[in-house]
Design an enzyme around this catalytic site. Structure first.
Site, PDB file in Angstrom:
ATOM      1  N   HIS A  50     -24.080  22.030  11.691  1.00 39.16           N
ATOM      2  CA  HIS A  50     -26.326  22.284  11.611  1.00 39.16           C
ATOM      3  C   HIS A  50     -25.594  23.685  13.150  1.00 39.16           C
ATOM      4  O   HIS A  50     -26.050  22.657  14.411  1.00 39.16           O
ATOM      5  CB  HIS A  50     -26.716  21.432  11.889  1.00 39.16           C
ATOM      6  CG  HIS A  50     -27.053  20.846  10.254  1.00 39.16           C
ATOM      7  ND1 HIS A  50     -25.311  20.371   9.724  1.00 39.16           N
ATOM      8  CD2 HIS A  50     -27.703  21.130   9.731  1.00 39.16           C
ATOM      9  CE1 HIS A  50     -26.339  19.468   8.414  1.00 39.16           C
ATOM     10  NE2 HIS A  50     -27.357  19.642   8.424  1.00 39.16           N
ATOM     11  N   GLY A 140     -28.532   9.453  10.783  1.00 40.84           N
ATOM     12  CA  GLY A 140     -28.121  10.202  10.102  1.00 40.84           C
ATOM     13  C   GLY A 140     -29.653  10.319   9.386  1.00 40.84           C
ATOM     14  O   GLY A 140     -30.462  11.422   9.654  1.00 40.84           O
ATOM     15  N   ASN A 211     -39.510  23.061  18.100  1.00 46.22           N
ATOM     16  CA  ASN A 211     -38.761  24.336  17.783  1.00 46.22           C
ATOM     17  C   ASN A 211     -39.368  25.051  16.448  1.00 46.22           C
ATOM     18  O   ASN A 211     -39.707  25.490  15.726  1.00 46.22           O
ATOM     19  CB  ASN A 211     -37.502  24.512  17.016  1.00 46.22           C
ATOM     20  CG  ASN A 211     -37.304  23.809  16.303  1.00 46.22           C
ATOM     21  OD1 ASN A 211     -37.567  22.746  15.191  1.00 46.22           O
ATOM     22  ND2 ASN A 211     -34.929  23.286  16.604  1.00 46.22           N
ATOM     23  N   HIS A 287     -31.042  25.962  11.294  1.00 49.26           N
ATOM     24  CA  HIS A 287     -30.739  25.001  10.805  1.00 49.26           C
ATOM     25  C   HIS A 287     -29.472  24.559  10.367  1.00 49.26           C
ATOM     26  O   HIS A 287     -28.437  23.866  11.248  1.00 49.26           O
ATOM     27  CB  HIS A 287     -31.900  24.218  10.285  1.00 49.26           C
ATOM     28  CG  HIS A 287     -31.713  22.953   9.534  1.00 49.26           C
ATOM     29  ND1 HIS A 287     -32.041  21.757  10.896  1.00 49.26           N
ATOM     30  CD2 HIS A 287     -31.149  21.847   8.468  1.00 49.26           C
ATOM     31  CE1 HIS A 287     -32.394  20.830   9.677  1.00 49.26           C
ATOM     32  NE2 HIS A 287     -30.964  20.527   8.802  1.00 49.26           N
ATOM     33  N   ARG A 381     -36.849 -22.408   2.623  1.00 48.56           N
ATOM     34  CA  ARG A 381     -37.431 -21.778   3.967  1.00 48.56           C
ATOM     35  C   ARG A 381     -38.003 -22.574   5.127  1.00 48.56           C
ATOM     36  O   ARG A 381     -37.861 -22.430   6.318  1.00 48.56           O
ATOM     37  CB  ARG A 381     -38.887 -20.655   3.586  1.00 48.56           C
ATOM     38  CG  ARG A 381     -40.645 -21.453   2.693  1.00 48.56           C
ATOM     39  CD  ARG A 381     -41.401 -21.077   2.819  1.00 48.56           C
ATOM     40  NE  ARG A 381     -43.010 -21.670   2.327  1.00 48.56           N
ATOM     41  CZ  ARG A 381     -43.846 -21.170   2.655  1.00 48.56           C
ATOM     42  NH1 ARG A 381     -44.109 -20.067   3.551  1.00 48.56           N
ATOM     43  NH2 ARG A 381     -45.303 -21.870   1.797  1.00 48.56           N
ATOM     44  N   GLU A 445     -42.133  -4.251   8.249  1.00 48.48           N
ATOM     45  CA  GLU A 445     -40.475  -3.728   7.643  1.00 48.48           C
ATOM     46  C   GLU A 445     -40.095  -3.126   7.884  1.00 48.48           C
ATOM     47  O   GLU A 445     -38.616  -3.263   8.330  1.00 48.48           O
ATOM     48  CB  GLU A 445     -40.743  -4.090   6.556  1.00 48.48           C
ATOM     49  CG  GLU A 445     -41.591  -5.665   6.077  1.00 48.48           C
ATOM     50  CD  GLU A 445     -43.288  -5.157   5.345  1.00 48.48           C
ATOM     51  OE1 GLU A 445     -43.890  -6.174   5.250  1.00 48.48           O
ATOM     52  OE2 GLU A 445     -43.594  -3.973   6.191  1.00 48.48           O
ATOM     53  N   ASP A 505     -49.197 -14.283  -7.539  1.00 47.74           N
ATOM     54  CA  ASP A 505     -48.957 -13.519  -6.290  1.00 47.74           C
ATOM     55  C   ASP A 505     -48.207 -12.313  -7.481  1.00 47.74           C
ATOM     56  O   ASP A 505     -48.674 -10.802  -7.052  1.00 47.74           O
ATOM     57  CB  ASP A 505     -48.468 -12.600  -4.348  1.00 47.74           C
ATOM     58  CG  ASP A 505     -48.848 -13.576  -3.590  1.00 47.74           C
ATOM     59  OD1 ASP A 505     -49.950 -13.989  -4.334  1.00 47.74           O
ATOM     60  OD2 ASP A 505     -48.576 -14.196  -3.101  1.00 47.74           O
ATOM     61  N   HIS A 509     -44.632  -9.177  -6.066  1.00 50.53           N
ATOM     62  CA  HIS A 509     -43.658  -9.919  -5.113  1.00 50.53           C
ATOM     63  C   HIS A 509     -42.836 -10.401  -5.563  1.00 50.53           C
ATOM     64  O   HIS A 509     -41.967 -11.688  -4.421  1.00 50.53           O
ATOM     65  CB  HIS A 509     -44.595 -11.072  -3.954  1.00 50.53           C
ATOM     66  CG  HIS A 509     -46.028  -9.685  -3.152  1.00 50.53           C
ATOM     67  ND1 HIS A 509     -46.906  -9.009  -3.985  1.00 50.53           N
ATOM     68  CD2 HIS A 509     -46.333 -10.245  -1.610  1.00 50.53           C
ATOM     69  CE1 HIS A 509     -47.139  -9.741  -2.789  1.00 50.53           C
ATOM     70  NE2 HIS A 509     -47.684  -9.529  -1.213  1.00 50.53           N
ATOM     71  N   ARG A 556     -40.088 -20.230  -1.815  1.00 49.70           N
ATOM     72  CA  ARG A 556     -41.739 -20.712  -1.535  1.00 49.70           C
ATOM     73  C   ARG A 556     -41.999 -22.346  -1.456  1.00 49.70           C
ATOM     74  O   ARG A 556     -42.228 -23.097  -0.917  1.00 49.70           O
ATOM     75  CB  ARG A 556     -42.635 -19.489  -1.720  1.00 49.70           C
ATOM     76  CG  ARG A 556     -44.644 -20.517  -1.166  1.00 49.70           C
ATOM     77  CD  ARG A 556     -44.856 -19.772  -2.077  1.00 49.70           C
ATOM     78  NE  ARG A 556     -46.023 -19.402  -1.813  1.00 49.70           N
ATOM     79  CZ  ARG A 556     -47.100 -19.491  -2.195  1.00 49.70           C
ATOM     80  NH1 ARG A 556     -46.663 -18.927  -3.779  1.00 49.70           N
ATOM     81  NH2 ARG A 556     -48.392 -19.787  -2.412  1.00 49.70           N
TER      82      ARG A 556
END
Length: 711
Positions: A50, A140, A211, A287, A381, A445, A505, A509, A556
């Site tokens: 490149h 990357g 550019n 490029h 949890r 996230e 849910d 989920h 949960r």
């Protein structure tokens, strides 16, 4: 020189000139020409790479490496060095060439010429990699580096607020991040830009190689937005450099102005020409392909160079860079003396700081883990919080973050302080300082994980980032989780709601397939504890994994405490929970469903007279590290005892350890947790019946041992 500086908010725009603080060299034209021809030759040598972006960015590199950035080529790990991140990593020859020119010892001329060669020891891979000196992070996938840079700037802010004292700025470095047009199109970069503006990270500068070219063509093929206005709206100062190909003086002014910012991160929009002076200048062709031998000969002739000579770096250019290592060593000596004086004035603080610099945790960190847990059913949890929060309270190395799920992830410890700009006053009343170690990432996230990579990469184990969200949403974060694993960074990701047992849910989920991704990912510990005791073991394993990220996968719903579980068993990956020499089947359980397996074994014995042994299998990666003898002793498959895995995830991968599986091969269903388990056949009666029938079918020679069967 044309430098336009946009300060203030959306409406606060004005132009200004900046005093030049350096005496600039008369040799810039020769340096730029030499650099550009060097890039062209390096790509042409093996007919790939490149070249275009690196050539267009030459003047930016001269301004940064020669005049502005503070670093020490002969002491590349200098703790208080400025950090440089090349987010547009395909332009890696830009960085490699400056590492060579500025005196990094490992980057010899022969190593520089290894770009795209078949040398397995090459220091010039196709994108920058963290293990090579002078490279701060592996980049990357575009946009990742920008988010990493935000993490590095946050690390500086936190360490400075924690350890600096009047007259002793032991942490004061700046973070520079180079980006291209494509980085500004990636969602992870935009998430990170927003957060950096919110945190007012004035020690962060993003340098935009504008550019206007991407792989497919010109940027206006897909983007016609006003980038400067967008950045100002996100809380950034904006500086424009009109001539980014030649105006080194203007670029230096812009960089120095950015370093002196007092309130905001700075975005420097520098207009360049990709593949400048080549036959394909300004086009997408520049490029990602070598220019061709004739085009390079024409460039050399136009520059006054011999068209038949290659890789030419003249003495004048060598002299232009020769004083940089000495300058760097002076900065190293000054910092070492500052730290020595700091230790005299603040001995306890300095001792803690230097332990952090060395990546050391306090020797007694594990003494904060509870030795016992309540007998009552507990969601893992919740158990995770019981284990880790006392550690986080007492050990400053941990910076804990969540993607807007504080009530769900149970990661708040008594007296926790948020990481926030100290002048921020929120409507909800949750405020903080830069010394705070609890990070509200918002619903970001992907950026959360990528920023955490930057926090971890700032200095090995000085900061141990912890992220948290629903397990399903680590699919959003997966590209950054992978980059952390690739770079051997210690980050601990804490996932909750990790099964169909999370309930109403619904399938969006309920993770079915995601564990397989992370169990397959190299250099990552995916740990799924079955109760509070195993949760303690999961944290011990994750904190002990200094060069490996981990995912601790928790429930949960409440889970029964299993008397036979062992925290030290987690470190083995799998261990025998209930042994029986006369067993005719081995039942394997993991995570939230481990208690189901225990109950199935009891029911098989009571109702069918079938003796089953039970294995807890929280982490496949850790199990693979054990000896063959231990693995055989644990599974006993070599003795002809069939093994059945019971886990409501996709079965892929369990074929290595089991002969059959009671798993899930479709997406979940929106039902309360217990109803969902029953709907999918994960009630004890159904499970026991399936195992018994499986054994019958083996006896009838309908099924073969070792031929995996999905039950």
């Amino acid at each position: 020189m044309t430098v336009v500086i946009h300060l203030g908010g959306v409406n606060g725009v004005h132009s200004s000139t900046v005093p030049l603080v350096h005496k600039l060299s008369k040799d810039h034209d020769l340096v730029l020409k030499t650099f550009r021809l060097l890039i062209a030759d390096l790509c042409q040598q093996f007919n790939g790479g490149h070249p275009g972006g690196a050539i267009g960015m030459a003047a930016i590199g001269v301004a940064l490496w020669r005049y502005v950035m503070r670093y020490a080529p002969h002491t590349p790990g200098f703790f208080n060095r400025d950090r440089f991140v090349l987010s547009n990593g395909h332009t890696c020859l830009f960085q490699y060439s400056f590492l060579h020119l500025t005196g990094y010892k490992a980057m010899t001329f022969e190593q520089l010429k290894s770009y795209h060669s078949d040398r397995v020891d090459a220091l010039c891979p196709g994108h920058p990699e963290i293990e090579h000196e002078g490279i701060e992070v592996t980049t990357g996938p575009l946009g990742q580096g920008l988010a990493n840079a935000v993490g590095m700037a946050m690390a500086t802010k936190n360490l400075a607020a924690t350890y600096n004292r009047p007259g002793f700025d032991v942490v004061s470095n700046h973070t520079w991040c180079m980006i291209g047009d494509a980085c500004l199109q990636e969602g992870v970069a935009l998430e990170a830009i927003s957060l950096a503006g919110h945190f007012r990270l004035n020690n962060l500068t993003v340098i935009y190689d504008n550019n206007q070219i991407t792989c497919d063509g010109s940027v206006d093929l897909t983007n016609t937005e006003d980038v400067n206005t967008k950045m100002r709206a996100c809380g950034w100062d904006v500086i424009e450099v009109v001539d980014g190909c030649f105006d080194i003086e203007g670029i230096v002014c812009a960089l120095e102005q950015a370093r002196s910012s007092e309130q905001k991160p700075t975005f420097i929009n520098i207009k360049t020409v990709i593949g400048l002076d080549s036959s394909v200048a300004g086009t997408a062709v520049a490029h990602g392909a070598a220019f061709g031998a004739q085009s390079i000969r024409d460039m050399k002739a136009a520059y006054g160079f011999n068209p038949e000579e290659h890789f030419v770096i003249g003495e004048t250019v060598r002299q232009f860079f020769e004083g940089i290592p000495e300058r760097g060593e002076q900065w190293v000596q000054e910092w070492n003396q500052l730290v020595n004086n700091y230790a005299v004035q603040h001995p306890a603080l300095a001792a803690e700081f230097m332990a952090r610099v060395r990546g050391e945790l306090p020797a007694n960190w594990d003494e904060h883990i509870p030795t016992t847990f309540p007998d009552t059913p507990t969601a893992t949890r919740v158990a995770s919080g019981l284990v880790f929060n006392p550690i986080a309270e007492h050990v400053n190395s941990f910076m804990v973050g969540t993607a807007d799920l504080s009530p769900s992830v149970n990661m708040i410890w008594p007296g926790k302080v948020d990481f926030q700009h100290p002048e921020l006053r929120t409507t909800c009343g949750i405020n903080g300082t830069y010394s705070g170690r609890y990070i509200h990432y918002g619903v970001r996230e992907h950026a959360m994980a990528a920023i955490s990579n930057g926090l971890a990469a700032y200095s090995p184990n000085t900061i141990v980032p912890v992220t948290s969200t629903f397990f399903m949403f680590y699919l959003y974060a997966a590209p950054a989780v992978r980059m952390g694993a690739l770079q051997h960074l210690q980050i601990i990701h804490v996932a909750t709601h990790d099964s169909i047992g999370m309930g109403e849910d619904g399938p969006t989920h309920q993770p079915i397939e995601l564990a397989n991704l992370y169990r397959a990912m190299p250099n990552l510990l995916y740990i799924r504890p079955g109760d509070s005791e195993e949760t303690a073991g999961a944290w011990i394993a994750a904190i002990g994994a200094k060069q490996t990220p981990s995912i601790i996968s928790t429930s949960r719903q409440t889970l029964p405490q299993i008397p036979q579980t062992r925290r030290d068993g987690v470190a083995l990956g799998a261990y025998v929970l209930s042994e029986a020499e006369s067993a005719t089947v081995t039942l394997i359980g993991a995570g939230a469903e481990l208690s189901f397996v225990v109950e199935v074994a009891e029911q098989l014995k009571a109702q069918k007279g079938i003796t089953a042994r039970v294995i807890s299998f929280p982490c496949q990666r850790l199990f693979e590290k054990q000896s063959l003898k231990y693995k055989r002793k644990t599974l006993r498959r070599h003795q002809g005892i069939p093994a059945v895995i019971i886990e409501p995830y996709a079965p892929n991968g369990w074929e290595r350890y089991a002969d059959a599986g009671i798993c899930v091969t479709r997406f979940g269903h929106s039902l309360p947790g217990k109803a969902a388990y029953k709907f999918f056949g994960f009630d004890v009666d159904t499970l026991a019946a399936k195992v018994a029938r499986y054994l019958e079918r083996i006896q009838e020679d309908e099924l073969l041992r070792g031929e995996f069967v999905d039950l």
